[in-house]
Design a protein around this motif. Structure first.
Motif, mmCIF file in Angstrom:
data_model
loop_
_atom_site.group_PDB
_atom_site.id
_atom_site.type_symbol
_atom_site.label_atom_id
_atom_site.label_comp_id
_atom_site.label_asym_id
_atom_site.label_seq_id
_atom_site.Cartn_x
_atom_site.Cartn_y
_atom_site.Cartn_z
ATOM 1 N N LEU A 241 0.836 -1.205 0.000
ATOM 2 C CA LEU A 241 0.000 0.000 0.000
ATOM 3 C C LEU A 241 0.864 1.246 0.000
ATOM 4 O O LEU A 241 1.841 1.327 0.747
ATOM 5 C CB LEU A 241 -0.891 0.025 1.242
ATOM 6 N N PRO A 243 0.191 5.532 -0.060
ATOM 7 C CA PRO A 243 -0.593 6.766 -0.237
ATOM 8 C C PRO A 243 -0.002 7.578 -1.390
ATOM 9 O O PRO A 243 1.219 7.679 -1.536
ATOM 10 C CB PRO A 243 -0.429 7.492 1.097
ATOM 11 N N TRP A 247 -1.264 14.062 1.458
ATOM 12 C CA TRP A 247 -2.652 13.936 1.909
ATOM 13 C C TRP A 247 -3.050 15.166 2.716
ATOM 14 O O TRP A 247 -2.398 15.525 3.683
ATOM 15 C CB TRP A 247 -2.806 12.678 2.779
ATOM 16 N N ILE A 255 -5.068 6.191 -3.363
ATOM 17 C CA ILE A 255 -4.255 5.133 -2.775
ATOM 18 C C ILE A 255 -3.800 4.216 -3.898
ATOM 19 O O ILE A 255 -4.624 3.729 -4.681
ATOM 20 C CB ILE A 255 -5.052 4.311 -1.753
ATOM 21 N N TYR A 257 -2.017 0.603 -4.742
ATOM 22 C CA TYR A 257 -1.642 -0.676 -4.126
ATOM 23 C C TYR A 257 -1.343 -1.695 -5.219
ATOM 24 O O TYR A 257 -1.927 -1.678 -6.299
ATOM 25 C CB TYR A 257 -2.736 -1.188 -3.185
ATOM 26 N N LEU A 320 -2.695 2.917 6.495
ATOM 27 C CA LEU A 320 -3.699 2.216 5.707
ATOM 28 C C LEU A 320 -3.524 0.715 5.883
ATOM 29 O O LEU A 320 -2.398 0.214 5.912
ATOM 30 C CB LEU A 320 -3.573 2.571 4.222
ATOM 31 N N SER A 334 0.443 0.165 5.255
ATOM 32 C CA SER A 334 1.318 1.235 4.768
ATOM 33 C C SER A 334 2.227 1.722 5.880
ATOM 34 O O SER A 334 2.041 1.395 7.058
ATOM 35 C CB SER A 334 0.491 2.394 4.232
#
Length: 357
Positions: A241, A243, A247, A255, A257, A320, A334
């Motif tokens: 994961l 980001p 943010w 996101i 992944y 996450l 994450s």
């Protein structure tokens, strides 16, 4: 008492490598219909190793030793796991078994046992401990290890005191509360067969003790602390994961992944946004179904968006977690990050966005 509770805690960095395979209960009270006796088991796959953790409550009373041993075997026999890839519990790499096993001290009278406990002459009592006797005779029980009983018997006490039973029954003190473990037997090989290297997994006991300061029960709690060393059979999480970008408190953020080729994805998989320090998978502050909010996917790289507009401004760090519905486990996590307030970015006179310090 009408039940048993078994909780497993893990640090966040281990979550992608812990797969919950099964959680089962085996009632043995009143011919299997009553929940006051029996066992509960959680089966895990830990860095590729099979680990079973069992909590049990076996039948009481000095004369019921044979029944205790029968229930011990019955709980083992009932651990039939769903799924063709899960081996029999006796083929698991590690079994940790604990609980109120209710084994007593044979032969010696009440006065002798209490005097031996008072003078801390435990070695004489070990020879008559029913579990120690059974381990010398029973082939399966012999494979379970236990630390030395260097603490006073943990049963039975008057409630709210450190006095052994003064009721009319005056039960003899006994080590009813025990912690055992069993490492998988390695297959036998003769001199003509090359010995395959065994997976590296070892368990060593650091402490095994009772805690006499607790008085709310007629038992004293027992704890064991272990060092588990292993060579991971799985070192890459099923999901990675990431980001996307910086943010901030806007309507939605992206996101990225990626998943391994053999990952069994499901439409019911979801990604949760958590504050660092989460205690349960349901502690998310927001979440997204990966198929519902999917933006793009190609060559194993996927992108979804998550709405964070309702998240209050905070200085907390977040992370996450990807939850797999098929595997019933967190399979990706994450690195921690911060979500910046909207005022973090503001335009300079030239119209360029600058970070606000």
């Amino acid at each position: 008492m009408q039940g048993l509770l078994l909780l497993v805690f893990a640090k966040c960095q281990h979550l992608p490598f812990i797969q919950i395979l099964s959680a089962k209960s085996t009632p043995t009270g009143f011919f299997g219909y009553w929940g006051n006796k029996g066992g509960v088991n959680i089966c895990l796959k830990l860095y590729g190793y099979y680990v079973s953790i069992i909590n049990c409550h076996l039948p009481p009373h000095l004369a019921n030793n044979d029944q205790r041993l029968e229930h011990f075997d019955w709980i083992l026999e009932m651990q039939n796991f769903e799924g063709p890839d899960i081996p029999n519990i006796l083929d698991h790499d590690l079994i940790v078994w604990f609980g109120d096993m209710n084994f007593r001290i044979e032969d010696f009278g009440l006065h002798f046992v209490r005097e031996a406990v008072k003078s801390q002459c435990y070695s004489e009592l070990w020879e008559k401990d029913q579990l120690s006797i059974a381990k010398r005779c029973d082939t399966l029980l012999r494979e379970f290890q236990e630390g030395p009983l260097l603490f006073p018997p943990t049963y039975k006490f008057d409630k709210n005191s450190n006095n052994y039973d003064t009721s009319e029954k005056k039960r003899k003190p006994a080590w009813t509360d025990r912690i055992l473990w069993r490492l998988k037997r390695q297959p036998h090989t003769d001199s003509c067969t090359p010995r395959r290297p065994a997976p590296h997994l070892s368990l060593s006991l650091r402490s095994y003790t009772s805690h006499m300061m607790y008085t709310i029960s007629d038992h004293k709690p027992v704890t064991g602390t272990f060092d588990l060393e292993l060579k991971p059979l799985v070192s890459v999480p099923l999901i990675s994961l990431m980001p996307e970008g910086l943010w901030t408190m806007e309507n939605a953020m992206l996101i990225n992944y990626s998943l391994t080729p053999d990952f069994p994805s499901s439409p019911w998989d979801w990604i949760g946004l958590y504050k660092v320090g989460l205690r349960h998978i349901n502690d998310y502050v927001s979440y997204v179904w990966v198929r519902d909010n999917q933006v793009s996917f190609n060559d194993g790289l996927n992108q979804v968006y998550i709405n964070i507009s309702d998240i209050p401004e905070t200085e907390d760090q977040f992370l996450l977690c990807y939850y797999s519905n098929s595997l019933r486990s967190v399979v990706g996590i994450s690195n921690p990050f911060k979500i910046q307030p909207q005022a973090f970015l503001e335009e300079d006179p030239l119209g360029e966005v600058q970070p606000q310090i």
